[in-house]
Design an enzyme around this catalytic site. Structure first.
Site, PDB file in Angstrom:
ATOM      1  N   HIS A 379      -4.868   3.032  -3.312  1.00  0.00           N
ATOM      2  CA  HIS A 379      -4.815   4.204  -3.535  1.00  0.00           C
ATOM      3  C   HIS A 379      -3.039   4.424  -3.386  1.00  0.00           C
ATOM      4  O   HIS A 379      -2.319   3.673  -3.524  1.00  0.00           O
ATOM      5  CB  HIS A 379      -5.194   5.189  -2.411  1.00  0.00           C
ATOM      6  CG  HIS A 379      -4.994   4.515  -1.151  1.00  0.00           C
ATOM      7  ND1 HIS A 379      -3.692   4.893  -0.492  1.00  0.00           N
ATOM      8  CD2 HIS A 379      -5.762   3.717  -0.086  1.00  0.00           C
ATOM      9  CE1 HIS A 379      -3.638   4.065   0.646  1.00  0.00           C
ATOM     10  NE2 HIS A 379      -4.814   3.579   0.921  1.00  0.00           N
ATOM     11  N   THR A 380      -2.616   5.602  -3.845  1.00  0.00           N
ATOM     12  CA  THR A 380      -1.334   6.173  -3.785  1.00  0.00           C
ATOM     13  C   THR A 380      -0.541   6.148  -5.029  1.00  0.00           C
ATOM     14  O   THR A 380      -1.277   5.649  -6.000  1.00  0.00           O
ATOM     15  CB  THR A 380      -0.431   5.253  -2.791  1.00  0.00           C
ATOM     16  OG1 THR A 380      -1.044   5.121  -1.255  1.00  0.00           O
ATOM     17  CG2 THR A 380       0.985   5.481  -2.612  1.00  0.00           C
TER      18      THR A 380
END
Length: 570
Positions: A379-380
Site C-alpha cells: 500500500h501507500t
C-alpha cells in the site's frame, strides 16, 4: 553471471477506459484544462523546466499544471498530494499521514512530519484489537503536512494549488484498472458502513470497474473548505466538529481536543554516504536512517567481485539487518549510532556471501525481532517533484492497508488511515507511529542527483536501497534502475540477527531466470519468487543530469503512474 538487469515496458502505454473528457477549470485569471482520464501515459519524461512523477496520471498532471502556472516544486507537490488523495483512495487520502523531504534552491534540506498521532487518553491495554473500523483511527496528519509544505515553501495561493483535486472530486474521474481492482478486493468491508457504500460502491452494491467515473461530491466540498480555511478549518473548525461527533457516536478515540492539538512538525533530517554520494532522508517516524544504514553495510562489499545473485543477496541481507534497529531509533544520538560507520561494520559481519558467514555474534537492539517483508499486499503512494530553480520534494503518503480503516465520516467524503488496533504494533497515547516510509535524496558534492521514495510497506526500504545501488554500483540510468528486478528480506530466525529467506522478483523474460533462482538457493537462502507486475515497492523518482540541465522523471514501470515535465517556465 554479469551483474545486469533488463529494461522493460514501453515509455508510452494506453490507459484502459473511455476517451478523455476535458473540463475547463478557472483558477484566478488562468484557465486550466483538467481531463477526467489520461488517454496515454508517459512513464519516462525529460525537461529542464521541472518534473512531477506520481502513481496516478491525473495527479501527475495536476502537479505539472501548477508548475506551468508559475508554482514551484512545493506547490506542485501539494497539488499532486491533494489530487492523489482523490484519485488513488485505496493507497492514501486526507484522512491519512505523510512524510515530506524538501530541498530548497539554496541546497538546504528540511523535513515535515505529518504522521497520524495516537489520541490523548488512548490506552493500548484496554483498547480493542481491530484491523479496521473506528477503533483503528488516530488523528489524521496528511492535511497538516501538505498545508505546512505550502505555507513554508509554496508560492501560489492555496485555492489555485488545490483546484485540480477539487475538480477531480466534483466532476469525477475514471478509475484505472489497478485502482478498480484494489477497491473490488475490499468491497465487502466497504459495504459494512453507510458512508463506505455511498462513496465507493454502486447502488447495486458492486464496486466501480475500470473506466467508470467515480464522483466524490462530499470530498469536493471538504477540499473547498480546506482551501478556504486552511489547517484551522480541518483541525478546529466545522470539519473537526463533524469528525469528533462521528467518532464519539461510533466508539472512535479521536476528539475535538486531540484534533485541535495536532500539528505537522519539523522532521529530523538524517545523512549518510554511499561510495562518495550523499544520502539524505528522514528519521523516525520515517525510515531514512534504516535505508542509510543498509547502504553503509553494503559498502563493505565489492559488487564488482560478486555475481549478480550474490550481490542481490548482500543488499537484501543489509536491509533486513538494518531494519532490526527500527525500535531503537527516536533520538539524535540513536540516529547517529545507527547511521555510523562503526555500527554498519558490526552488522556487515553478519552478511553471508556464498557459504561464508561473517564472524561475531548478533549485535544491537532488536535481536530476535522478525523481518517479514515477503507479503505482496502492499500500500501507500509516493510522489517526487522538482522545479527549474533546483527545489526538490519527495512526499510519501498513506492510509495503511488497502482503503485504510474502510471508515468515512458521512458528509466528509474521505477514508481514515489505520493506526491503532495493533496494525502498527503497540502504540501509546500521543505517539506518532513508526513506518517504513522512506523519502530520500541522493546528492554529489552538494548537487542534486536523485529524488525517490516508494510504496509497499517494508518493501519501501529495500526498493529505494536497491535503486540507489543500481545507479551508483551498476551505473544504470534511472529507467534501467527502476526496471531491474529486486530482492526483499524474509524473516530472521528467533534469537538470530540474520536473514534466511529472500523474496525474489521474477517474471518470464524480464526478471530472474529459473537458473538464477537456483543460484540464490545455492547461496543458502529459502527463495520465494514473486510476480513483478504490480509488485511492491513501487518507486516514483526524478534524476538530475547536470551535464544537460535536464530533470528525468520515471514512474515505476510495473504500475500505473506517470512522469510529466513542465513544457515551459512560467
Amino acid at each position: 553471471m554479469p551483474r545486469c538487469a533488463p529494461t522493460r515496458g514501453p515509455i508510452w502505454r494506453a490507459v484502459v477506459g473511455p476517451a478523455a473528457t476535458i473540463s475547463l477549470l478557472v483558477t484566478g485569471s488562468v484557465v486550466v484544462a483538467v481531463p477526467l482520464v489520461a488517454q496515454s501515459v508517459r512513464q519516462v519524461a525529460r525537461s529542464p523546466h521541472g518534473m512531477v512523477v506520481t502513481a496516478q496520471p491525473l495527479a501527475t498532471l495536476a502537479g505539472r499544471q501548477v508548475l506551468e502556472l508559475g508554482g514551484n516544486a512545493a506547490d506542485a507537490a501539494v497539488a499532486a498530494g491533494f489530487a492523489i488523495a482523490v484519485v488513488e483512495p485505496s493507497m492514501n487520502g486526507i484522512g491519512g499521514r505523510n512524510q515530506i523531504l524538501i530541498r530548497t534552491p539554496a541546497g538546504e534540506v528540511h523535513g515535515i512530519d505529518g504522521t497520524t498521532q495516537v489520541p490523548a487518553g488512548y490506552d493500548p491495554d484496554t483498547a480493542p484489537s481491530a484491523s479496521r473500523g473506528y477503533a483503528t483511527i488516530a488523528v489524521p496528519g496528511a492535511v497538516a503536512g501538505l498545508l505546512r509544505l505550502h505555507a513554508e515553501y509554496g508560492s501560489l495561493p492555496l485555492p489555485r494549488v488545490m483546484a485540480p483535486a477539487i475538480e477531480y472530486a466534483e466532476r469525477g474521474f475514471r478509475l484505472t484498472p489497478g485502482e478498480a481492482e484494489r477497491q473490488a478486493v475490499v468491497r465487502r468491508e466497504l459495504s459494512e458502513s453507510e458512508a463506505g457504500r455511498e462513496y465507493f460502491l454502486r447502488p447495486s452494491g458492486r464496486s466501480y470497474q475500470a473506466g467508470e467515473r467515480l464522483i466524490q461530491s462530499d470530498l469536493a466540498r471538504t477540499l473547498r473548505e480546506i482551501a478556504a480555511g486552511g489547517t484551522e478549518e480541518f483541525y478546529t473548525g466545522s470539519i473537526a466538529e463533524r469528525i469528533a461527533a462521528d467518532m464519539e457516536a461510533n466508539g472512535g478515540f479521536v476528539t475535538r481536543s486531540s484534533l485541535a492539538a495536532y500539528e505537522a512538525v519539523p522532521a529530523r533530517v538524517v545523512r549518510g554516504t554511499y561510495r562518495g554520494y550523499e544520502i539524505v532522508g528522514l528519521d523516525v517516524p520515517a525510515s531514512g536512517a534504516i535505508a542509510i544504514q543498509a547502504l553503509h553495510i553494503a559498502e563493505h562489499f565489492d559488487p564488482d567481485r560478486l555475481e549478480s545473485e550474490a550481490w542481490a543477496a548482500v543488499l537484501g541481507q543489509a536491509v533486513g539487518l538494518a531494519a532490526l534497529d527500527r525500535s531503537a531509533l527516536g533520538t539524535d544520538s540513536a540516529a547517529a549510532r545507527v547511521t555510523s560507520r562503526e555500527w554498519a561494520a558490526a552488522k556487515a559481519d553478519r552478511i553471508r556471501v556464498g557459504a561464508r558467514v561473517g564472524g561475531g555474534e548478533a549485535v544491537g537492539p532488536g535481536t530476535g525481532d522478525r523481518i517479514d517483508w515477503l507479503t505482496r499486499d502492499g500500500h501507500t503512494t509516493h510522489l517526487s517533484t522538482a522545479d527549474a530553480d533546483g527545489m526538490m520534494v519527495a512526499l510519501t503518503q498513506t492510509i495503511g492497508p488497502n482503503m485504510g480503516s474502510r471508515v468515512a465520516t458521512p458528509g466528509l467524503g474521505f477514508l481514515y488511515a489505520v493506526t491503532l488496533g495493533g496494525y502498527l504494533g503497540r502504540v501509546e497515547s500521543g505517539e506518532r507511529v513508526r513506518s517504513s516510509i522512506t523519502p530520500l535524496f541522493v546528492e554529489l558534492d552538494g548537487r542534486p542527483v536523485m529524488i525517490l521514495g516508494a510504496a509497499g510497506g517494508g518493501r519501501i526500504i529495500s526498493a529505494v536501497v536497491q535503486a540507489v545501488s543500481r545507479m551508483v554500483d551498476d551505473r544504470m540510468t534511472l529507467p534501467e534502475a527502476l526496471a531491474a528486478p529486486r530482492v526483499h528480506p524474509g524473516s530472521s530466525g528467533p534469537g538470530m540477527a540474520r536473514v534466511s529467506r529472500l523474496s525474489v522478483e521474477a517474471a518470464p523474460g524480464d526478471g530472474w531466470s529459473d537458473a538464477e533462482l537456483e543460484v540464490f538457493q545455492g547461496l543458502g537462502f529459502e527463495v520465494e519468487p514473486s510476480r513483478r507486475r504490480g509488485a511492491f515497492g513501487r518507486i516514483h523518482a526524478v534524476a538530475y543530469d547536470a551535464a544537460t540541465g535536464m530533470w528525468i522523471g520515471v514512474a515505476d514501470p510495473d504500475w500505473e503512474g506517470s512522469a510529466e515535465g513542465a513544457v515551459r517556465s512560467p
